[in-house]
Scaffold this motif. Structure first.
Motif, PDB file in Angstrom:
ATOM      1  N   ARG A 295      48.713  25.887  44.842  1.00 44.56           N
ATOM      2  CA  ARG A 295      48.338  25.788  46.234  1.00 44.56           C
ATOM      3  C   ARG A 295      49.760  24.966  46.876  1.00 44.56           C
ATOM      4  N   LYS A 296      50.504  24.403  46.035  1.00 46.98           N
ATOM      5  CA  LYS A 296      51.759  23.631  46.848  1.00 46.98           C
ATOM      6  C   LYS A 296      53.019  24.077  46.377  1.00 46.98           C
ATOM      7  N   THR A 297      53.139  25.000  45.466  1.00 50.44           N
ATOM      8  CA  THR A 297      54.501  25.505  44.896  1.00 50.44           C
ATOM      9  C   THR A 297      54.572  27.021  45.539  1.00 50.44           C
ATOM     10  N   ARG A 298      55.849  27.387  45.555  1.00 48.23           N
ATOM     11  CA  ARG A 298      56.176  28.831  45.990  1.00 48.23           C
ATOM     12  C   ARG A 298      55.667  29.709  44.881  1.00 48.23           C
ATOM     13  N   ARG A 301      52.256  30.374  45.633  1.00 48.44           N
ATOM     14  CA  ARG A 301      52.082  31.442  46.532  1.00 48.44           C
ATOM     15  C   ARG A 301      52.144  32.518  46.265  1.00 48.44           C
ATOM     16  N   TYR A 302      53.195  32.997  45.242  1.00 51.34           N
ATOM     17  CA  TYR A 302      53.625  34.238  45.125  1.00 51.34           C
ATOM     18  C   TYR A 302      52.641  34.941  44.318  1.00 51.34           C
ATOM     19  N   PHE A 304      49.496  34.322  44.275  1.00 50.70           N
ATOM     20  CA  PHE A 304      48.319  35.002  45.196  1.00 50.70           C
ATOM     21  C   PHE A 304      48.754  36.106  46.028  1.00 50.70           C
ATOM     22  N   ALA A 305      49.994  35.983  46.636  1.00 50.15           N
ATOM     23  CA  ALA A 305      50.464  37.146  47.363  1.00 50.15           C
ATOM     24  C   ALA A 305      50.689  38.412  46.801  1.00 50.15           C
ATOM     25  N   GLY A 307      48.763  39.261  44.091  1.00 52.23           N
ATOM     26  CA  GLY A 307      47.622  39.617  43.901  1.00 52.23           C
ATOM     27  C   GLY A 307      46.809  40.146  45.367  1.00 52.23           C
ATOM     28  N   GLY A 308      47.389  39.600  46.140  1.00 53.24           N
ATOM     29  CA  GLY A 308      46.617  40.371  47.567  1.00 53.24           C
ATOM     30  C   GLY A 308      47.280  41.578  47.883  1.00 53.24           C
ATOM     31  N   ALA A 313      54.279  41.920  48.786  1.00 56.67           N
ATOM     32  CA  ALA A 313      55.095  40.693  47.790  1.00 56.67           C
ATOM     33  C   ALA A 313      56.671  41.192  47.495  1.00 56.67           C
ATOM     34  N   ILE A 318      59.995  39.088  46.769  1.00 52.83           N
ATOM     35  CA  ILE A 318      59.555  38.389  45.658  1.00 52.83           C
ATOM     36  C   ILE A 318      59.801  39.034  44.511  1.00 52.83           C
ATOM     37  N   GLY A 375      43.919  38.643  43.740  1.00 54.72           N
ATOM     38  CA  GLY A 375      44.430  37.783  45.017  1.00 54.72           C
ATOM     39  C   GLY A 375      43.353  36.759  45.159  1.00 54.72           C
TER      40      GLY A 375
END
Lengths: 431, 250
Positions: A295-298, A301-302, A304-305, A307-308, A313, A318, A375
């Motif tokens: 939840r708090k690191t890049r 983020r990447y 989950f991005a 996966g989405g 991405a 990325i 995601g």
């Protein structure tokens, strides 16, 4: 754009849950878990929710739960890892060989030397991370499907473990190493309370710090009483858990041995609780660190991005191939950590260690709400999933359900849980 | 005239034996909108993907401010202040508006953690400008309407001070009101001196929004015309027949 206009009208009356902003999914899972525990407790005439059983349940869950947190990242990025059980076995074999054969014979360190446990754990973690990275490289850069890479890995690493140990059971393992196993290494009552206190303070700080950050930017915040109630519930859960573990008394025989080892006599009527096992502490640290990563690191983020929407991405700059390597390397690292806990719990390395763990780990992640489409997934969900699976299994064993029927039930629960999740997501508009 | 912002020179790219883009050259000046027209498969998207770094061209040259540049991947393009708004909306559906806006370029705190509060504040600030009705800051973009999603995609390009903007059918999924919003936005960005490549099927929109139009057919450039010099029928003729209109033909 009609849907944006609506919130501007008179705010709808909000329910209690909405005001608290508690994830209803989380609540549902905790509810299911509580009902499960109470049901088993009823059927077993109160034997299920004894401190002893709670203690055992937690230490049995640790190994699968640690790996399940890594599996969340794997599945979120639309991959799968079928090799975690086999990888665990290879790491366990590497560590067992390091501490019982390599170090004593090559460096002349006797079993029990303080350097043995740290060195072998570092070796195990390095092996796991390296193998994971190789898997990730094959998936990310060579574009072989993860299913195939890790299906191959399942066969390869299970039998590399066999070769490393020549198929033998290796043990007993180093006494310091065994501290990570559960019963053999607990913090005792005092330090468990200290830790519980710190955890409560940390939770309260996190909640109110988050609130302050939102207020600083002028975003809407929950009412103060809601934050306070949430903190109180979390505090009660932490303290209750530690109180239960502390209530499990160390057997008198064992206490006598502990005193004898220090050359003292045990005072008459002395009693002590086990407290928090070190292995559970390891899981808690893993859970916190993985949640922060998610939840708090890049990097999180990447994950989950990707996966989405993998294309989005990639187009956002990325490096999704390198990301795949990192995600699998992290999975390998966690497999090695699980190998420490699993082999330390057994006090020896055996050939079949971690067998079928890949299925338990995937099931835990999926029951915990990780979507195979990618995601979506949470760390706490996977851990709760592992806990539910283990409770089902040991609860049924306690009730005396036949072994085949146990697996039938667990399999059915897995499918049913995913069905309920699908229905839930459809109703709530997919979050 | 001044140095073009972007010069695409003799770009060629082939897939298998098929020449998707065959020796195409187009310029783009600051404060200019150049429309790219053509049938499906004419090669407009492929051409522009060489500029955005999604594809690597086989031969040809890209110059920015007169200097040749290497664009091998989307990261290179971003470093040159080239931003894209894709037809398929390159948004991660499971993340919220702020996470999408800052995807790949997250704001971080002193400790290196992503600064969610600051990113949300920045997102609220820019959305206030682009789409004041936007309120769903906490919801994943999956839950947004087409126009709201488009405004997130545009916000991303605008926030990071793009100099060169590529819009691939930006209004394809939008209603009339939302389309007007995008049109106004393009005018605003033009005034700020951005160069915009606009890929569209809608001849009417291209004629209205663009300064010049480049028409492609079967991977080749039919011609580049000033929109003021041609009628919509002329443009249609170029797309279908692959020939320059008679009054402009040399």
């Amino acid at each position: 754009m009609s849907d944006t206009a609506r919130p501007a009208a008179a705010p709808p009356r909000r329910g209690l849950l909405e005001t608290l902003q508690i994830d209803t999914r989380l609540l549902g899972m905790i509810g299911a878990f509580v009902v499960l525990c109470l049901a088993f407790n009823l059927v077993t005439d109160g034997r299920f929710l004894t401190p002893r059983n709670v203690f055992n349940l937690t230490i049995q869950t640790v190994s699968v739960a640690i790996m399940a947190t890594g599996m969340v990242f794997i599945i979120v990025t639309r991959h799968i890892d079928l090799s975690v059980g086999a990888l665990l076995a290879t790491c366990s074999a590497a560590m067992a060989v390091t501490q019982t054969i390599a170090l004593p014979q090559m460096l002349g360190l006797p079993l029990g030397h303080p350097a043995i446990a740290p060195v072998s754990i570092v070796v195990g973690l390095a092996v796991g991370t390296l193998i994971g990275a190789i898997h990730g490289w094959m998936v990310g850069y060579l574009t072989i499907p993860a299913f195939i890479v890790t299906l191959g890995g399942l066969l390869v690493w299970r039998n590399v473990a066999w070769y490393l140990t020549s198929g033998q059971t290796i043990g007993p393992l180093d006494p310091t190493f065994q501290l990570f196993g559960g019963t053999n290494g607990t913090l005792g009552e005092f330090w468990s309370w200290v830790l519980a206190g710190l955890a409560v303070l940390a939770a309260a700080w996190a909640i109110f710090n988050g609130r302050r950050a939102r207020q600083a930017h002028g975003f809407p915040v929950k009412p103060l009483w809601a934050e306070a109630a949430l903190t109180a519930i979390i505090a009660a859960a932490i303290l209750g858990f530690v109180a239960t573990l502390n209530a499990y008394q160390i057997p008198a025989n064992r206490l006598r041995q502990m005193f004898a080892a220090r050359g003292e006599a045990m005072p008459e009527g002395y009693a002590a609780g086990f407290g928090l096992p070190i292995s559970v502490l390891v899981l808690i640290v893993v859970a916190v660190v993985m949640t922060v990563i998610a939840r708090k690191t890049r990097f999180g983020r990447y994950v989950f991005a990707t996966g989405g929407n993998p294309d989005a991405a990639e187009l956002s700059g990325i490096n999704t191939r390198m990301l795949t390597v990192k995600v699998f390397a992290l999975m390998g690292f966690l497999c090695a950590l699980s190998a420490v806990v699993a082999s330390a719990r057994l006090t020896f390395h055996s050939n079949d260690i971690g067998t079928l763990d890949e299925l338990r780990v995937i099931a835990a992640a999926v029951i915990g709400g990780t979507a195979l489409a990618g995601g979506i997934g949470t760390i706490w969900g996977a851990i709760l999933g592992a806990l539910i699976m283990q409770s089902l299994q040991s609860g049924m064993a306690m009730v005396g359900v036949d072994a085949p029927l146990q697996n039938i039930v667990v399999g059915s629960v897995l499918v049913a849980a995913v069905l309920i999740d699908i229905i839930y997501r459809r109703r709530t508009g997919g979050r | 005239m001044a140095t073009p912002l972007v010069e695409l020179r003799n770009i060629c790219i082939a897939f298998g034996g098929i020449k998707a883009v065959d020796d195409v050259s187009v310029d783009l000046y600051p404060g200019e909108v150049v429309g790219l027209l053509g049938h499906n498969g004419a090669g407009k998207s492929t051409l522009i993907k060489c500029l955005s770094g999604a594809y690597r061209m086989d031969s040809g040259e890209i110059r920015i401010d007169g200097r040749p540049v290497e664009i091998n991947n989307p990261r290179d393009a971003r470093a040159l202040n080239i931003e894209c708004i894709y037809q398929t909306l390159a948004l991660a559906d499971n993340l919220d508006a702020a996470a999408n806006l800052f995807l790949g370029r997250e704001l971080v705190t002193r400790f290196g953690f992503v600064d969610e509060a600051r990113m949300e504040a920045e997102t609220r600030r820019i959305m206030q400008r682009l789409n004041p009705n936007f309120r769903k800051f906490a919801a994943p973009v999956k839950a947004l309407s087409g126009g709201q999603r488009q405004s997130v995609a545009i916000a991303r390009a605008v926030y990071f001070n793009a100099r060169i903007l590529i819009m691939d059918e930006p209004t394809a999924a939008l209603g009339p009101q939302e389309t007007r919003m995008v049109a106004e936005l393009i005018q605003e960005l033009k005034r700020q001196g951005l160069g915009i490549f606009l890929i569209d099927h809608d001849i009417h929109a291209v004629k209205e929004l663009c300064d010049r139009a480049a028409v492609m057919k079967n991977g080749q450039l039919v011609g580049v015309v000033r929109c003021a010099d041609v009628s919509e029928d002329d443009l249609l003729g170029m797309i279908i027949l692959g020939k320059m209109p008679e009054h402009l033909a040399v």
